[in-house]
Design a protein around this motif. Structure first.
Motif, PDB file in Angstrom:
ATOM      1  N   ILE B  77      35.916 -18.299  -2.444  1.00  0.00           N
ATOM      2  CA  ILE B  77      36.409 -18.714  -3.744  1.00  0.00           C
ATOM      3  C   ILE B  77      35.604 -18.040  -4.847  1.00  0.00           C
ATOM      4  O   ILE B  77      34.415 -17.780  -4.701  1.00  0.00           O
ATOM      5  CB  ILE B  77      36.305 -20.259  -3.839  1.00  0.00           C
ATOM      6  CG1 ILE B  77      37.537 -20.868  -3.180  1.00  0.00           C
ATOM      7  CG2 ILE B  77      36.158 -20.735  -5.281  1.00  0.00           C
ATOM      8  CD1 ILE B  77      37.490 -22.342  -3.037  1.00  0.00           C
ATOM      9  N   MET B  79      34.783 -18.629  -8.984  1.00  0.00           N
ATOM     10  CA  MET B  79      34.979 -19.688  -9.972  1.00  0.00           C
ATOM     11  C   MET B  79      34.297 -19.327 -11.279  1.00  0.00           C
ATOM     12  O   MET B  79      33.194 -18.795 -11.284  1.00  0.00           O
ATOM     13  CB  MET B  79      34.424 -21.008  -9.426  1.00  0.00           C
ATOM     14  CG  MET B  79      34.604 -22.177 -10.372  1.00  0.00           C
ATOM     15  SD  MET B  79      34.434 -23.753  -9.493  1.00  0.00           S
ATOM     16  CE  MET B  79      34.514 -24.919 -10.838  1.00  0.00           C
ATOM     17  N   PHE B  81      33.148 -21.067 -14.963  1.00  0.00           N
ATOM     18  CA  PHE B  81      32.881 -22.398 -15.506  1.00  0.00           C
ATOM     19  C   PHE B  81      33.067 -22.425 -17.022  1.00  0.00           C
ATOM     20  O   PHE B  81      32.872 -21.438 -17.701  1.00  0.00           O
ATOM     21  CB  PHE B  81      31.445 -22.828 -15.183  1.00  0.00           C
ATOM     22  CG  PHE B  81      31.207 -23.053 -13.723  1.00  0.00           C
ATOM     23  CD1 PHE B  81      31.164 -24.342 -13.212  1.00  0.00           C
ATOM     24  CD2 PHE B  81      31.026 -21.991 -12.855  1.00  0.00           C
ATOM     25  CE1 PHE B  81      30.936 -24.561 -11.872  1.00  0.00           C
ATOM     26  CE2 PHE B  81      30.796 -22.194 -11.502  1.00  0.00           C
ATOM     27  CZ  PHE B  81      30.756 -23.488 -11.019  1.00  0.00           C
ATOM     28  N   PHE B  84      30.089 -21.436 -18.786  1.00  0.00           N
ATOM     29  CA  PHE B  84      29.745 -20.111 -18.257  1.00  0.00           C
ATOM     30  C   PHE B  84      28.847 -20.189 -17.029  1.00  0.00           C
ATOM     31  O   PHE B  84      29.075 -19.465 -16.084  1.00  0.00           O
ATOM     32  CB  PHE B  84      29.088 -19.217 -19.313  1.00  0.00           C
ATOM     33  CG  PHE B  84      29.840 -19.196 -20.629  1.00  0.00           C
ATOM     34  CD1 PHE B  84      31.229 -19.124 -20.650  1.00  0.00           C
ATOM     35  CD2 PHE B  84      29.179 -19.266 -21.835  1.00  0.00           C
ATOM     36  CE1 PHE B  84      31.929 -19.114 -21.848  1.00  0.00           C
ATOM     37  CE2 PHE B  84      29.874 -19.258 -23.038  1.00  0.00           C
ATOM     38  CZ  PHE B  84      31.251 -19.180 -23.040  1.00  0.00           C
ATOM     39  N   ALA B  85      27.807 -21.062 -17.054  1.00  0.00           N
ATOM     40  CA  ALA B  85      26.901 -21.214 -15.903  1.00  0.00           C
ATOM     41  C   ALA B  85      26.367 -19.883 -15.410  1.00  0.00           C
ATOM     42  O   ALA B  85      26.292 -19.629 -14.210  1.00  0.00           O
ATOM     43  CB  ALA B  85      27.597 -21.978 -14.760  1.00  0.00           C
ATOM     44  N   LEU B  86      25.992 -19.023 -16.355  1.00  0.00           N
ATOM     45  CA  LEU B  86      25.357 -17.768 -15.953  1.00  0.00           C
ATOM     46  C   LEU B  86      23.937 -18.071 -15.495  1.00  0.00           C
ATOM     47  O   LEU B  86      23.336 -19.042 -15.933  1.00  0.00           O
ATOM     48  CB  LEU B  86      25.329 -16.796 -17.135  1.00  0.00           C
ATOM     49  CG  LEU B  86      26.704 -16.347 -17.621  1.00  0.00           C
ATOM     50  CD1 LEU B  86      26.574 -15.470 -18.853  1.00  0.00           C
ATOM     51  CD2 LEU B  86      27.441 -15.595 -16.525  1.00  0.00           C
ATOM     52  N   PHE B  87      23.411 -17.214 -14.599  1.00  0.00           N
ATOM     53  CA  PHE B  87      22.030 -17.397 -14.154  1.00  0.00           C
ATOM     54  C   PHE B  87      21.130 -16.839 -15.252  1.00  0.00           C
ATOM     55  O   PHE B  87      21.092 -15.627 -15.455  1.00  0.00           O
ATOM     56  CB  PHE B  87      21.800 -16.679 -12.823  1.00  0.00           C
ATOM     57  CG  PHE B  87      22.894 -16.944 -11.814  1.00  0.00           C
ATOM     58  CD1 PHE B  87      23.329 -18.247 -11.557  1.00  0.00           C
ATOM     59  CD2 PHE B  87      23.514 -15.898 -11.146  1.00  0.00           C
ATOM     60  CE1 PHE B  87      24.338 -18.486 -10.638  1.00  0.00           C
ATOM     61  CE2 PHE B  87      24.536 -16.138 -10.230  1.00  0.00           C
ATOM     62  CZ  PHE B  87      24.948 -17.433  -9.983  1.00  0.00           C
ATOM     63  N   SER B  98      26.158 -11.074  -7.821  1.00  0.00           N
ATOM     64  CA  SER B  98      25.765 -12.088  -6.839  1.00  0.00           C
ATOM     65  C   SER B  98      26.794 -12.332  -5.722  1.00  0.00           C
ATOM     66  O   SER B  98      26.394 -12.491  -4.580  1.00  0.00           O
ATOM     67  CB  SER B  98      25.350 -13.387  -7.540  1.00  0.00           C
ATOM     68  OG  SER B  98      26.428 -13.944  -8.226  1.00  0.00           O
ATOM     69  N   PRO B  99      28.102 -12.339  -6.000  1.00  0.00           N
ATOM     70  CA  PRO B  99      29.022 -12.513  -4.865  1.00  0.00           C
ATOM     71  C   PRO B  99      28.994 -11.320  -3.912  1.00  0.00           C
ATOM     72  O   PRO B  99      29.153 -11.478  -2.692  1.00  0.00           O
ATOM     73  CB  PRO B  99      30.401 -12.638  -5.506  1.00  0.00           C
ATOM     74  CG  PRO B  99      30.204 -12.677  -6.965  1.00  0.00           C
ATOM     75  CD  PRO B  99      28.811 -12.286  -7.285  1.00  0.00           C
ATOM     76  N   GLU B 101      26.397  -9.405  -3.303  1.00  0.00           N
ATOM     77  CA  GLU B 101      25.171  -9.508  -2.522  1.00  0.00           C
ATOM     78  C   GLU B 101      25.349 -10.461  -1.354  1.00  0.00           C
ATOM     79  O   GLU B 101      24.891 -10.203  -0.249  1.00  0.00           O
ATOM     80  CB  GLU B 101      24.024 -10.017  -3.401  1.00  0.00           C
ATOM     81  CG  GLU B 101      23.275  -8.903  -4.084  1.00  0.00           C
ATOM     82  CD  GLU B 101      22.398  -9.439  -5.198  1.00  0.00           C
ATOM     83  OE1 GLU B 101      22.179 -10.666  -5.266  1.00  0.00           O
ATOM     84  OE2 GLU B 101      21.959  -8.614  -6.008  1.00  0.00           O
ATOM     85  N   LYS B 139      29.423 -13.489 -22.846  1.00  0.00           N
ATOM     86  CA  LYS B 139      29.041 -14.431 -21.796  1.00  0.00           C
ATOM     87  C   LYS B 139      30.273 -14.843 -21.013  1.00  0.00           C
ATOM     88  O   LYS B 139      30.269 -14.899 -19.789  1.00  0.00           O
ATOM     89  CB  LYS B 139      28.417 -15.690 -22.412  1.00  0.00           C
ATOM     90  CG  LYS B 139      26.991 -15.546 -22.788  1.00  0.00           C
ATOM     91  CD  LYS B 139      26.487 -16.894 -23.286  1.00  0.00           C
ATOM     92  CE  LYS B 139      25.195 -16.709 -24.038  1.00  0.00           C
ATOM     93  NZ  LYS B 139      24.827 -17.884 -24.789  1.00  0.00           N
ATOM     94  N   ARG B 146      31.969 -12.252 -12.868  1.00  0.00           N
ATOM     95  CA  ARG B 146      31.272 -12.740 -11.683  1.00  0.00           C
ATOM     96  C   ARG B 146      32.257 -13.426 -10.737  1.00  0.00           C
ATOM     97  O   ARG B 146      32.174 -13.287  -9.529  1.00  0.00           O
ATOM     98  CB  ARG B 146      30.168 -13.703 -12.099  1.00  0.00           C
ATOM     99  CG  ARG B 146      29.305 -14.164 -10.961  1.00  0.00           C
ATOM    100  CD  ARG B 146      28.210 -15.075 -11.438  1.00  0.00           C
ATOM    101  NE  ARG B 146      28.744 -16.318 -11.975  1.00  0.00           N
ATOM    102  CZ  ARG B 146      27.998 -17.216 -12.620  1.00  0.00           C
ATOM    103  NH1 ARG B 146      26.718 -17.002 -12.813  1.00  0.00           N
ATOM    104  NH2 ARG B 146      28.551 -18.320 -13.064  1.00  0.00           N
TER     105      ARG B 146
END
Lengths: 376, 372, 285
Positions: B77, B79, B81, B84-87, B98-99, B101, B139, B146
């Motif tokens: 999946i 997703m 948010f 945004f929920a960025l790191f 990140s996905p 990786e 953002k 992502r």
């Protein structure tokens, strides 16, 4: 409407030392007529809230003066200015019920208890808070708090009503109705109101005149119609209006009685030189690099001769269709009030009349000419 | 691409029912919009599909396979948010990577993948920036990139345009359909903005109080809402709701508004004499001259322009408030006395007792045929 | 309104200066004392003019204390080493146990989790002696009295609750969405803990570690009761300066300067990092 209620004269605001600190408001001069609704419109950090807070007296005026009914109030304490304000964060008094919040300022006037009750009931009916008058601010929703805070400001007799983001949290279902009711209420009583908002929809709906601010500078101060038809620069043109104005870079050239606008991707438009006045032709040709703006509602589909283009998306919103068509490497958006039956990929023809164009200088963004003037 | 199916999902939090027996299926490649007011359970439902919340009851099927007990990382999946929920401690590039990786792609493949999706979303120039250095719009695009980077068969978008300004929101609304089509993904899109719902959804599921109230195409929902609540959630300005008691007359059913009969057209005659609420969209009301047939006298209270429309608030002699909308630039009164006419055939009728639709008219029947 | 008159500014400056003097004076005085002999310290009236001497520091470092009456053996350096070793080891153990526990408490609410966390905190409420006396007896029995391991174990009463509660707060402040996003991107929960939760709570973990270190360093009573001379930290060791022939103020001052130096240096070093970390945390994704 000609009597001036409030005027700002060359007002500056610095945070920090004058001349060195953050220059939040830059040499702003404005006159507000009695009984007028004015919106200060801009994105966050544009100086609109600083301006409002200076008028209210919560911020010191760094330079310039603020005149209310011909007296300089720049250094007067907020309480002595006879100004009512609705705050963005509502600032309701937590230990008081909604009813007491609204009637709070009225109790220090010489209104009778009966008059106060009548006023509170009238305003709470208008704002649909009649059933929560005896609740406390902590137990009601954000939208209800905002309505209570609006009620507390509007119920007062003041020389000036200041409303900071007054409708941002209102429930969508109430918004259109309350906009109408509040505008009616203010107009019926001849109140002078200044509202601060970042939402151009709200400014257009309520205000007689809109002051568009950006970077602390007053960009344009005009009626919604003038802002729509004759924006003074690219910023105002694209900031006011939804969907936003379509803007494309173009090179102007003239040959054999035609004026040609050359866009990206080999797209060009030709107009008979007669469509533009000599003065405007000269202004465009001397600059050569211009930005062409077109309001989405001014773009029309046509069956006759027109620009061939492909539909990228067609979004029907119930009352309007928003169609985006490929144009000069970007998208040209058009608005129709009926449900348009075109599909992505379909070819359509569109017409851009000279009277629909807004022409801006590319370097400075200043307006050169507007369609409504072109035809003359 | 994979289909998605939810079967009898229930979820309770601290004794409160958040989701109540929700079943839903989304076809391969379809974009389904979950629409509803805040607190309706949309976000919980989305998280349940993502696998970060477990249902108390029911099943989540992805591509026909029961994934109810599968960990979030194994569901395939993507997703995005609302916040945004960025790191925050990683650059935009690392965020988007990140996905990839997690799929153990080679460094070269990761770089190529990130750059491709960044170009698509026009953020290739800010890949080296940390999230705090990005504008809100960037953002939002990074968060979307992502979600797309791993080419997931299922894409969940939780109100991704909520926190960007009106102009960006409009631009993204136009851009998203193409973007999603290119991804070949099955999409669930959550929003509280009915315009986004209508513009982006192949179908819309209207949620309220943890239940799906109605599901259908944008046209089904707008033209043929199942109840008053749904009718009032779609449309700006809001649909006018007027209490009426239709009566059978010589020319069919009619409702009295300010003593003027408004003909309701060809409808189920059983509603005559019953207390009803008439829902009439502001654009179905127009200003007319005093002499027109069935002209209703009103006082114009205020005129409030709205996005290329002019909205007028008017009051009838009986004190009913009516919102009227017309394209901007068309003539109409700004104040004083005026006359309006209501297109009664376009009206939606609801039972006053429970708000459900009643007495569907000829037009309604037509749109139903269209949907089928 | 924010009009500040010159008078107001002056008054404000004076008030601030007074506050600074009030707090800084004892530290400055101790620092000056550490370079004086007992005679100059005790003269009346006191004076800031004196001949500086390094004899106090010399005595501490060499371990020989020469007084007018006699010469005395002191093992201050041994105490200092004990302080460093006990504090570092205690904090390390507390981190190893406390950080994962804090994460568990922050992210996985289970029946009784609040109670367990609270019980751990409640150790801080009890007067240390209440815990110590029975513990001293147990420790004698099982041979943990007067061992480093025993002391480090007891020091967990100080460090563990601090780490657990502070770090838990930091973990709770991380938006769960950020962790969900990493999980959904395809990473396991452990990778999420390592790559997202730990770095984002880093400043909080550092702050908690620092606080725990300072509390451990300043502890007096545990070591006083449970350790003999060669395991005692500086706080207890300083007692040796109160001798039969008088109180050695100069050496005490020098001892204080030496013993606060590591914590002060650590605090100063970490300050920049902490402020940076805290402002990073304030910017939400």
């Amino acid at each position: 409407m000609t009597e001036t209620a409030l005027s700002l004269r060359n007002v500056d605001k610095f945070y920090g030392p004058i001349g060195h600190g953050v220059h939040a408001v830059r040499d702003v001069s404005m006159d507000f007529a009695k009984g007028e609704i004015v919106a200060l419109l801009g994105s966050s950090g544009c100086g609109k809230t600083s301006t409002l807070r200076m008028i209210a007296g919560f911020e010191e005026v760094s330079r310039g003066s603020i005149m209310l009914a011909d007296r300089d109030i720049s250094r007067l304490a907020p309480a002595k200015r006879n100004v009512a304000m609705a705050f963005e964060g509502y600032s309701l008094y937590p230990p008081l019920t909604v009813r007491d919040n609204i009637s709070f300022a009225l109790k220090s006037t010489n209104l009778s208890a009966g008059d106060i009750a009548a006023r509170v009931s009238e305003i709470s009916d208008m704002l649909e808070i009649g059933d929560i008058l005896d609740r406390y601010p902590s137990s009601i929703s954000g939208g209800q708090q905002q309505r209570a805070s609006l009620g507390r400001a509007l119920v007062r007799d003041a020389d000036l009503h200041l409303l900071d983001e007054p409708m941002g949290q209102l429930e969508p279902q109430l918004r259109a109705l309350l906009r109408g009711r509040i505008k009616h209420f203010i107009k019926e009583r001849g109140l002078t109101a200044i509202l601060v908002t970042h939402d151009q929809t709200e400014a257009n709906a309520l205000a007689d005149r809109i002051a568009v601010m950006e970077d602390g500078v007053l960009q344009q101060f005009d009626s919604p119609e003038v802002l729509r038809d004759k924006p003074s620069n690219l910023f105002t043109g694209t900031f006011v209006g939804e969907p936003p104005m379509n803007v494309f870079e173009a090179e102007v050239s003239a040959e054999k009685g035609t004026i040609s606008l050359q866009f990206k991707n080999e797209m060009s438009l030709q107009y008979a030189a007669g469509s533009f006045s000599d003065e405007i032709c000269e202004a465009m040709l001397s600059r050569q690099h211009v930005m062409i703006g077109v309001r989405p509602y001014a773009v029309r589909r046509t069956d006759k001769k027109g620009i061939r283009t492909k539909v990228a998306v067609n979004q029907w919103l119930g009352d309007q269709s928003h169609i985006a068509a490929e144009f000069a490497g970007g998208m040209l958006v058009l608005v129709e009030h009926d449900r348009a039956e075109v599909k992505p990929g379909q070819e359509i023809k569109i017409d851009l009349e000279p009277s629909s164009l807004h022409i801006f200088d590319r370097a400075s963004g200043e307006a050169i000419a507007h369609g409504t003037e072109l035809a003359s | 691409m994979a289909s998605l199916e939810l079967k009898n999902i229930a979820k309770r939090y601290k004794g409160e029912t958040v989701l109540d027996d929700v079943s839903l299926s989304v076809a391969e490649g379809e974009t389904l919009v979950l629409f509803g007011p805040s607190g309706a359970g949309k976000t919980v439902l989305l998280r349940l599909v993502a696998g970060v919340i477990e249902p108390d009851q029911g099943q989540v099927l992805i591509g026909g396979e029961d994934m109810t007990d599968t960990e979030a990382e194994d569901r395939g999946i993507g997703m995005a948010f609302q916040n945004f929920a960025l790191f925050p401690h990683m650059s935009a590039f690392e965020n988007i990577a990140s996905p990839l990786e997690a799929q153990r792609a080679t460094p070269g493949a990761i770089r190529a993948g990130v750059e491709a999706v960044a170009r698509l979303l026009k953020i290739d120039h800010v890949l080296g920036h940390a999230p705090r250095e990005l504008s809100n719009g960037q953002k939002q695009r990074t968060a979307l990139a992502r979600a797309l980077a791993g080419a997931p068969p299922i894409l969940l978008l939780d109100d991704p345009l909520r926190n960007v300004d009106a102009k960006l929101r409009f631009e993204m609304r136009l851009e998203l359909p193409r973007l999603l089509a290119e991804q070949n993904a099955t999409v669930i899109y959550v929003t509280q903005d009915y315009k986004e719902a209508m513009a982006l959804g192949d179908r819309i599921a209207v949620m309220s109080n943890g239940r799906i109230e109605q599901i259908g195409t944008p046209a089904d929902i707008y033209l043929d809402p199942a109840n008053i609540d749904i009718a009032s959630l779609f449309g700006d300005p809001i649909i006018n709701l007027l209490e009426v008691t239709p009566a059978a007359g010589s020319k069919g059913l009619a409702a009295q508004i300010s003593g003027v009969p408004v003909r309701l057209g060809n409808r189920d005659p059983a509603i005559a004499g019953q207390e009803m609420v008439m829902g009439i969209r502001p654009e179905a009301i127009g200003f007319v001259s005093a002499k027109s047939k069935a002209a209703i006298p009103v006082d114009v209270e205020a005129e409030t322009p709205l996005n290329e429309k002019t909205v007028t608030l008017a009051k009838t002699a009986g004190g009913r408030e009516i919102l009227i909308s017309r394209p901007a630039g068309t003539p109409g009164p700004a104040s004083g006395k005026a006359y309006i006419s209501i297109d009664g055939e376009a009206a939606l009728l609801f039972a006053k007792s429970d708000g459900t639709r009643a007495g569907k008219g000829g037009q309604d029947l037509e749109t139903e045929g269209e949907a089928a | 309104m924010e009009y500040t008159s010159p008078l107001e500014k002056t008054l404000r400056a004076i008030a601030l200066t007074l506050v600074v003097i009030f707090f800084m004076f004892p530290i400055l005085w101790i620092f000056l004392m550490s370079f004086q002999t007992n005679e100059t310290i005790l003269r009346v009236p006191p004076s800031v003019v004196f001949e500086p001497t390094l004899t106090n520091y010399q005595a501490l470092i060499t371990g020989k204390l020469e007084t007018s009456a006699a010469s005395l053996e002191i093992n201050f350096m041994r105490n200092l080493f004990n302080s460093v070793f006990l504090s570092v080891a205690s904090v390390a153990v507390a981190m190893l146990l406390g950080v994962p526990a804090a994460y568990a408490f922050a992210r996985h609410k289970f029946r009784g989790s609040e109670d367990i966390a609270f019980t751990l905190l409640s150790f801080r409420f009890a007067p240390p002696l209440l815990v110590l006396l029975p513990l001293a007896l147990y420790f004698q029995q099982i041979g943990l009295a007067d061992t480093y391991i025993g002391l480090i174990w007891v020091y967990q009463l100080i460090c563990l609750p601090l780490i657990l509660w502070i770090v838990r707060g930091y973990f709770e402040d991380i938006s769960p969405d950020i962790e969900y996003a990493y999980r959904i991107a395809g990473h396991s929960w452990f990778a999420t803990f390592r790559k997202i939760a730990l770095p984002l709570a880093g400043p909080g973990i550092a702050a908690a570690g620092l606080l725990a270190f300072i509390f451990a360093w300043n502890n007096f009573i545990f070591a006083l009761v449970l350790a003999s001379a060669d395991k005692q930290p500086v706080t207890v060791g300083a007692l040796a300066f109160i001798t039969a022939s008088g109180i050695q103020y100069g050496q005490i001052a020098a001892g204080i300067v030496l013993s606060i130096a590591p914590t002060l240096a650590l605090a100063l070093y970490a300050q920049k990092y902490l402020v940076e970390g805290l402002s990073l945390g304030a910017v939400k994704g």
